[in-house]
Design an enzyme around this catalytic site. Structure first.
Site, PDB file in Angstrom:
ATOM      1  N   THR A  93      -6.265  -0.996  10.079  1.00 44.88           N
ATOM      2  CA  THR A  93      -6.082  -0.934   8.502  1.00 44.88           C
ATOM      3  C   THR A  93      -6.664   0.081   8.000  1.00 44.88           C
ATOM      4  O   THR A  93      -6.902   0.193   6.667  1.00 44.88           O
ATOM      5  CB  THR A  93      -7.014  -2.031   7.895  1.00 44.88           C
ATOM      6  OG1 THR A  93      -8.201  -2.209   8.473  1.00 44.88           O
ATOM      7  CG2 THR A  93      -6.118  -3.600   8.352  1.00 44.88           C
ATOM      8  N   TYR A 129       0.511   4.160   7.956  1.00 46.05           N
ATOM      9  CA  TYR A 129       0.053   2.624   8.061  1.00 46.05           C
ATOM     10  C   TYR A 129       1.270   1.809   7.461  1.00 46.05           C
ATOM     11  O   TYR A 129       1.356   0.700   8.138  1.00 46.05           O
ATOM     12  CB  TYR A 129      -1.030   2.475   6.707  1.00 46.05           C
ATOM     13  CG  TYR A 129      -1.432   1.040   6.658  1.00 46.05           C
ATOM     14  CD1 TYR A 129      -1.975   0.220   7.744  1.00 46.05           C
ATOM     15  CD2 TYR A 129      -1.168   0.487   5.480  1.00 46.05           C
ATOM     16  CE1 TYR A 129      -2.402  -1.201   7.567  1.00 46.05           C
ATOM     17  CE2 TYR A 129      -1.611  -0.855   5.261  1.00 46.05           C
ATOM     18  CZ  TYR A 129      -2.081  -1.503   6.172  1.00 46.05           C
ATOM     19  OH  TYR A 129      -2.565  -2.966   5.875  1.00 46.05           O
ATOM     20  N   THR A 184       1.704  -6.475   4.150  1.00 41.79           N
ATOM     21  CA  THR A 184       1.112  -5.709   3.343  1.00 41.79           C
ATOM     22  C   THR A 184       2.047  -5.190   2.041  1.00 41.79           C
ATOM     23  O   THR A 184       3.116  -4.939   2.316  1.00 41.79           O
ATOM     24  CB  THR A 184       0.388  -4.334   3.621  1.00 41.79           C
ATOM     25  OG1 THR A 184      -0.385  -3.584   2.706  1.00 41.79           O
ATOM     26  CG2 THR A 184       1.158  -3.815   4.549  1.00 41.79           C
TER      27      THR A 184
END
Length: 292
Positions: free
Chosen positions: A63, A126, A102
């Site tokens: 993360t 990410y 996410t």
């Protein structure tokens, strides 16, 4: 129902551990390093098979959003390859998998809340690793629930709420971006939502509405207004507070591009599971109660 969750220290894992004690029908087992290491796929199958899960919650992840720009291979190894291996191991045990994803899978354009069918377009290493993880999970286990969330905070670990409170102990004013919008989401609410889903899976043997959902706090705001609400709630409880100065994203450069629009619509989740997180400021007050 035996639920195996990946990771031991993450916000969602610790929130699940706290909430699961109120569910007598659920046994929660948290698996982390070294027994289960997402960067070492060879550890995943043995660890999950030994735990004999009825349901697997894939919560562990890489993360470090900015650091991922320098370590894209590691982010991919954990968030994509590792997540796929977790889903595969669950499938081999005949267990469904709930995988956390996410808002960063979206480009962040526009102002409307994203729905699950909107085109993805991650703009960071990410975000790309998390989108690839969604694809890997879907390919490995047909009985998957992918839950996208955003702006996660809790009484545990590192997060925006705790950072603001720490800054306010030593500063009178903090600068916070005002042009990024999203749904502040308590990890405790995520845990409640997951346990609600788990109960549905436990009691509904014919459940077949697998796929992608958004699970986030109800309502949206920007980061600077979020900070003001944090300080207001803290001040009411005798905790630290500071003035907030609005700045633009362009004034706070980061390695990874942040979405300007992280708003997520949770209507599909509510329609299928008849559950919705509380208003984001209500959940925030509950967390501030624990922190201050």
């Amino acid at each position: 129902m035996r639920i195996v969750v990946t990771g031991r220290e993450g916000q969602v894992v610790r929130s699940l551990t706290e909430r699961a004690v109120h569910h007598s029908s659920i046994e929660l087992i948290a698996l982390g390093r070294p027994e289960l290491d997402l960067a070492r796929p060879e550890t995943i199958v043995d660890a999950i098979h030994a735990a004999r899960p009825d349901l697997v919650v894939s919560a562990a992840a890489y993360t470090a959003v900015d650091q991922a720009e320098d370590e894209p291979e590691l982010a991919q190894a954990i968030n994509a390859i590792g997540a796929g291996a977790v889903a595969q191991a669950a499938a081999e045990m005949g267990a469904p998998v709930i995988h956390l994803s996410t808002d960063y899978v979206f480009s962040g354009e526009g102002e409307k809340p994203y729905v699950e069918t909107d085109p993805t377009g991650p703009r960071s290493a990410y975000g790309r690793s998390k989108l690839d993880g969604e694809l890997a999970v879907g390919a490995a286990n047909s009985r998957h629930l992918i839950l996208r969330t955003a702006w996660v905070y809790s009484p545990f670990g590192k997060n925006f709420v705790k950072t603001m409170l720490t800054l306010a102990e030593n500063r009178d004013t903090v600068s916070v971006v005002s042009d990024q919008w999203g749904n502040p989401t308590s990890a405790l609410d995520i845990a409640d939502g997951i346990l609600h889903v788990a109960d549905r899976l436990r009691t509904d043997s014919a459940f077949d509405a697998f796929g992608i959902y958004h699970l986030a706090g109800t309502g949206n705001t920007n980061w600077s207004s979020f900070a003001r609400e944090i300080f207001a709630a803290s001040s009411q409880r005798g905790g630290p507070k500071a003035e907030v100065k609005d700045i633009l994203t362009a004034e706070y450069p980061t390695k990874a591009m942040r979405p300007l629009n992280s708003r997520l619509s949770t209507d599909r989740f509510f329609g299928v599971f008849d559950w919705r997180a509380p208003k984001w400021n209500v959940s925030l007050a509950s967390v501030i109660d624990k922190l201050v």
